[in-house]
Scaffold this motif. Structure first.
Motif, short mmCIF file in Angstrom:
data_model
loop_
_atom_site.label_atom_id
_atom_site.label_comp_id
_atom_site.label_asym_id
_atom_site.label_seq_id
_atom_site.Cartn_x
_atom_site.Cartn_y
_atom_site.Cartn_z
N THR A 72 23.24 -18.22 -23.65
CA THR A 72 24.60 -17.95 -23.92
C THR A 72 24.75 -16.27 -23.70
N SER A 73 23.58 -15.61 -23.87
CA SER A 73 23.63 -14.18 -23.97
C SER A 73 23.18 -13.84 -22.50
N ILE A 74 22.41 -14.62 -21.84
CA ILE A 74 22.08 -14.42 -20.60
C ILE A 74 23.48 -14.44 -19.52
N PHE A 75 24.16 -15.58 -19.67
CA PHE A 75 25.34 -16.16 -19.06
C PHE A 75 26.21 -14.86 -19.20
N ALA A 76 26.33 -14.18 -20.54
CA ALA A 76 27.41 -13.38 -20.83
C ALA A 76 27.00 -11.95 -20.03
N LEU A 77 25.70 -11.39 -20.30
CA LEU A 77 25.43 -10.29 -19.35
C LEU A 77 25.87 -10.38 -17.91
N LEU A 78 25.56 -11.42 -17.52
CA LEU A 78 25.72 -11.65 -15.93
C LEU A 78 27.27 -11.87 -15.81
N ALA A 79 28.02 -12.63 -16.53
CA ALA A 79 29.38 -12.63 -16.31
C ALA A 79 29.99 -11.51 -16.46
N ILE A 80 29.63 -10.52 -17.41
CA ILE A 80 30.26 -9.23 -17.40
C ILE A 80 30.03 -8.39 -16.22
N SER A 81 28.78 -8.53 -15.91
CA SER A 81 28.42 -7.83 -14.48
C SER A 81 29.09 -8.17 -13.32
N GLU A 82 29.60 -9.44 -13.24
CA GLU A 82 30.36 -10.09 -12.02
C GLU A 82 31.71 -9.71 -12.22
N TYR A 83 32.35 -9.52 -13.23
CA TYR A 83 33.92 -9.48 -13.36
C TYR A 83 34.38 -8.14 -12.71
N ASN A 84 35.38 -8.42 -11.99
CA ASN A 84 36.26 -7.39 -11.38
C ASN A 84 37.71 -7.59 -11.36
N PRO A 85 38.70 -6.70 -11.62
CA PRO A 85 38.13 -5.17 -11.65
C PRO A 85 38.02 -4.74 -13.24
N LYS A 86 36.90 -4.00 -13.23
CA LYS A 86 36.55 -3.32 -14.46
C LYS A 86 37.73 -2.35 -14.69
N VAL A 87 37.99 -2.19 -16.27
CA VAL A 87 39.14 -1.07 -16.34
C VAL A 87 38.56 0.04 -17.29
#
Length: 396
Positions: free
Chosen positions: A368-383
């Motif tokens: 789950t932590s691996i998924f979380a880190l990757l999901a955050i890196s993929e999310y756009n747009p950042k604010v």
């Protein structure tokens, strides 16, 4: 927020000893704090225990779709656009809200007590709970689990994420012969649930139990560190909203929002690597009981000092913790919150992992932590700043 790891070896006779030793090496060599998530991700990949990328992990989220019914039925009573005139308005469509509720084919529609599983930041209900409460509760007489897959992995506006919880509570009750429901939430899912209970009052009377795992009801001083790998890009909205004393957190806690709206069992770890502070009455997960519904605040290390269930337990591994599971079951099988007086603490505190879970479940939980880190890196747009408060939150 999302998960890290606990410092223990899963000791069960059917566990592969070589993999167990390898995991122990990864766990004990990792530093504490947010940086452990990044280090653990690298070490798990180097060990060969995890070799996937974001696409592989995203397919894990899709796996849950093969286990659910084809089309969610219409509610038996009106739950949208409002169940009660006192409820806040929804900004999401009913189609989106309903489709996020994942109902497994085993669901009994009220023959057993429904339990809604609400995930945390950068996760889905299936990913967050497949290695713990989906397995532990499925087939039990006292619980009938469903889960939420909130759009964008709960990385968008937490106020909108809470709409999915509010809708799910009223919706699942409606399609379950108007039975009460219980909620088990993890991390941000707890903020979303408390927000739903506060601003959708129609939910309060039909929630028997709110079982909270690793909550950050007061936010966390660690929030923005998660995005420091690329600070120039900003962060995701819901991560910023979980900063300590954010607008979102302050809106939630004012006017009695720091007290339980329903019987609540809050379970948390002083060694949480994501949510801090998390100890004593100043813990972010600590809830007051100003309405006298009943609250149990359970800090694992205080209850099981120096024992496996009360050792170094991270944010995510509260979900596989033996004491957390015992309290959850106690809450689901009794009126009011979970009670330590009904639990065999010498036995439970000695268990490093919830009975019924194994090494595979441990690895599922860790991924789950691996998924979380990757999901955050993929999310756009950042604010760079958190979303403005909804008008209804400005008024109360």
């Amino acid at each position: 927020m999302f998960c890290g790891h606990a410092e223990f070896i899963v000791t069960q006779t059917d566990v592969n000893i070589e993999a167990e030793a390898l995991l122990d090496g990864i766990i004990t060599s990792s530093p504490s704090g947010v940086e452990s998530l990044f280090n653990k991700t690298l070490q798990l990949k180097q060990s060969g225990l995890f070799t996937g990328d974001f696409t592989d992990l995203a397919s894990r989220a899709a796996e849950g779709n093969s286990l659910v019914i084809g089309t969610n039925p219409a509610p038996s009573s009106v739950v949208y656009p409002q169940k009660s005139s006192t409820d806040a308005p929804y900004s999401a469509s009913e189609a989106s809200l309903r489709s996020a509720v994942k109902i497994p084919t085993s669901f009994t529609f009220g023959q057993k007590p429904p339990v809604i599983l609400v995930p945390g930041t950068a996760s889905t209900g299936y990913i967050a709970f497949v290695g713990n409460y989906l397995k532990l509760l499925t087939g039990q007489s006292y619980a009938d689990p469903v889960w939420l897959d909130v759009p964008n992995y709960l990385l968008g506006d937490a106020q909108v994420n809470a709409e999915y919880v509010a809708y799910a509570i009223n919706y699942i009750s409606s399609i379950s012969n108007n039975q009460n429901v219980s909620v088990i939430a993890w991390s941000q899912g707890n903020l979303n649930t408390q927000w739903a209970l506060k601003y959708w009052p129609s939910t309060r009377g039909i929630v028997s139990d709110f079982i909270s795992m690793s909550a950050d009801f007061h936010g966390t001083t660690e929030a923005y560190l998660i995005c420091l790998s690329a600070p120039e890009l900003g962060c995701t909205p819901s991560v910023i909203q979980q900063e300590y004393e954010s607008l979102y957190v302050n809106a939630l806690r004012r006017n009695g929002g720091d007290s339980a709206y329903v019987p609540t069992t809050s379970i948390y770890s002083a060694t949480d690597d994501i949510v801090q502070p998390q100890s004593g009455t100043g813990a972010s997960a600590f809830l007051q009981d100003g309405r006298n519904f009943g609250v149990t605040n359970a800090e694992l290390q205080t209850i099981c000092p120096g024992q496996p269930a009360g050792g170094v337990v991270s944010h995510g591994d509260v979900l596989i913790n033996a004491l957390a599971y015992a309290l959850a079951v106690d809450a689901l099988t009794h009126d009011g919150p979970g009670s330590l007086s009904r639990i065999d603490l010498p036995t439970v505190c000695a268990q490093p992992i919830a009975p019924g879970l194994d090494l595979n479940d441990f690895l599922l939980n860790e991924s789950t932590s691996i998924f979380a880190l990757l999901a955050i890196s993929e999310y756009n747009p950042k604010v760079a700043v958190e979303p403005p408060l909804k008008s209804y939150a400005l008024l109360n």
